[in-house]
Design a protein around this motif. Structure first.
Motif, short mmCIF file in Angstrom:
data_model
loop_
_atom_site.label_atom_id
_atom_site.label_comp_id
_atom_site.label_asym_id
_atom_site.label_seq_id
_atom_site.Cartn_x
_atom_site.Cartn_y
_atom_site.Cartn_z
N ASN A 1 0.83 -1.21 0.00
CA ASN A 1 0.00 0.00 0.00
C ASN A 1 0.86 1.25 0.00
O ASN A 1 0.61 2.18 -0.77
CB ASN A 1 -0.94 0.00 1.21
CG ASN A 1 -1.81 1.23 1.25
OD1 ASN A 1 -2.63 1.45 0.38
ND2 ASN A 1 -1.62 2.06 2.27
N ASN A 2 1.87 1.29 0.86
CA ASN A 2 2.74 2.47 0.92
C ASN A 2 3.48 2.70 -0.39
O ASN A 2 3.63 3.84 -0.83
CB ASN A 2 3.72 2.35 2.09
CG ASN A 2 3.04 2.42 3.43
OD1 ASN A 2 1.90 2.85 3.54
ND2 ASN A 2 3.73 1.99 4.47
N ILE A 3 3.94 1.63 -0.99
CA ILE A 3 4.62 1.76 -2.28
C ILE A 3 3.63 2.30 -3.32
O ILE A 3 3.95 3.21 -4.09
CB ILE A 3 5.22 0.41 -2.73
CG1 ILE A 3 6.34 -0.02 -1.78
CG2 ILE A 3 5.74 0.49 -4.17
CD1 ILE A 3 6.80 -1.45 -1.99
N TYR B 1 0.91 -2.16 -7.27
CA TYR B 1 1.15 -2.39 -5.85
C TYR B 1 -0.12 -2.30 -5.01
O TYR B 1 -0.28 -3.06 -4.05
CB TYR B 1 2.23 -1.44 -5.32
CG TYR B 1 3.60 -1.89 -5.76
CD1 TYR B 1 4.22 -2.97 -5.15
CD2 TYR B 1 4.24 -1.26 -6.81
CE1 TYR B 1 5.46 -3.41 -5.57
CE2 TYR B 1 5.49 -1.68 -7.24
CZ TYR B 1 6.10 -2.77 -6.62
OH TYR B 1 7.32 -3.21 -7.04
N LEU B 2 -1.01 -1.42 -5.37
CA LEU B 2 -2.26 -1.32 -4.61
C LEU B 2 -3.14 -2.55 -4.81
O LEU B 2 -3.81 -3.01 -3.87
CB LEU B 2 -2.99 -0.03 -4.96
CG LEU B 2 -2.29 1.24 -4.46
CD1 LEU B 2 -2.89 2.47 -5.10
CD2 LEU B 2 -2.34 1.33 -2.94
N MET C 1 -9.80 2.09 -1.45
CA MET C 1 -9.95 3.54 -1.52
C MET C 1 -8.72 4.16 -2.19
O MET C 1 -8.84 5.01 -3.08
CB MET C 1 -10.16 4.14 -0.13
CG MET C 1 -10.36 5.64 -0.13
SD MET C 1 -10.74 6.32 1.51
CE MET C 1 -9.24 5.95 2.40
N ASN C 2 -7.54 3.74 -1.79
CA ASN C 2 -6.31 4.29 -2.38
C ASN C 2 -6.19 3.93 -3.86
O ASN C 2 -5.71 4.74 -4.66
CB ASN C 2 -5.09 3.80 -1.60
CG ASN C 2 -5.01 4.43 -0.23
OD1 ASN C 2 -5.61 5.47 0.03
ND2 ASN C 2 -4.27 3.81 0.66
N LEU C 3 -6.65 2.75 -4.21
CA LEU C 3 -6.65 2.35 -5.62
C LEU C 3 -7.62 3.23 -6.41
O LEU C 3 -7.33 3.63 -7.53
CB LEU C 3 -7.02 0.87 -5.73
CG LEU C 3 -6.91 0.21 -7.09
CD1 LEU C 3 -5.56 0.44 -7.75
CD2 LEU C 3 -7.19 -1.29 -6.95
N GLY C 4 -8.76 3.54 -5.82
CA GLY C 4 -9.70 4.45 -6.46
C GLY C 4 -9.11 5.82 -6.69
O GLY C 4 -9.34 6.45 -7.73
N ILE C 5 -8.34 6.30 -5.73
CA ILE C 5 -7.69 7.61 -5.88
C ILE C 5 -6.69 7.57 -7.04
O ILE C 5 -6.65 8.48 -7.87
CB ILE C 5 -6.99 8.02 -4.56
CG1 ILE C 5 -8.04 8.32 -3.48
CG2 ILE C 5 -6.06 9.22 -4.78
CD1 ILE C 5 -7.48 8.44 -2.08
N ALA C 6 -5.91 6.50 -7.12
CA ALA C 6 -4.95 6.36 -8.23
C ALA C 6 -5.68 6.33 -9.56
O ALA C 6 -5.25 6.96 -10.53
CB ALA C 6 -4.10 5.11 -8.04
#
Length: 170
Positions: free
Chosen positions: A2-4, A20-21, A42-47
């Motif tokens: 996730n951090n990567i 990575y996500l 959520m982070n994947l959605g942001i990307a």
């Protein structure tokens, strides 16, 4: 992973971010870690949003919101609603964005998440500016400015003042 992935998102390297996500999401799914799944989706959605893949961005934000709902995590749900609204905003689908921002603001206020509440309020102000509904834009912009002045958030205050200047220029 996730951090990567989020680091690659911040560097605008969306293919690497997604790689990575997705790995992070799959690992969390395999381990049955719903809160982690929600965050990674959520982070994947942001990307995806930043890569202008709006359909996929909405899919991941909605997946994350469902997971946060299952976990009774109102704060997570608020973040996903703001992110979903941002996807609609990016597509100039303001009628879809505004209710999400409004609901997110109300929930954030009820649970004491002022930072998220005023993100939604500021985004509502920008949406109303784009709609040329200047009285509503000013109403929300004043709230955002007051909050940022009160909390000493100088960068956000500067943005609010700049937006207010653009608003008055119209």
């Amino acid at each position: 992973y996730n951090n990567i992935g989020t680091t690659y998102t911040n560097q605008s390297k969306y293919d690497s971010a997604a790689f990575y996500l997705i790995k992070a999401l799959r690992e969390a799914e395999a381990l049955g870690l719903k809160p982690a799944q929600a965050m990674y989706a959520m982070n994947l959605g942001i990307a995806c949003e930043r890569n202008h893949d709006y359909e996929l961005a909405l899919q991941y934000q909605r997946q994350a919101r469902r997971l946060y709902e299952e976990e009774s995590d109102s704060a997570g749900m608020v973040k996903c609603m703001i992110n979903e609204a941002s996807v609609f905003y990016a597509q100039e689908q303001y009628a879809e964005a505004l209710p999400l921002y409004r609901i997110a603001s109300e929930i954030a206020g009820r649970i004491g998440k002022d930072h998220d509440r005023y993100i939604a309020i500021g985004d509502m102000a920008l949406t109303y500016m784009d709609l040329a509904v200047y009285d509503s834009a000013l109403f929300y912009l004043r709230q955002s400015l007051a909050y940022h002045l009160d909390t000493g958030n100088d960068p956000a205050t500067a943005i609010d003042l700049s937006n207010m200047g653009m608003l008055y220029a119209n």
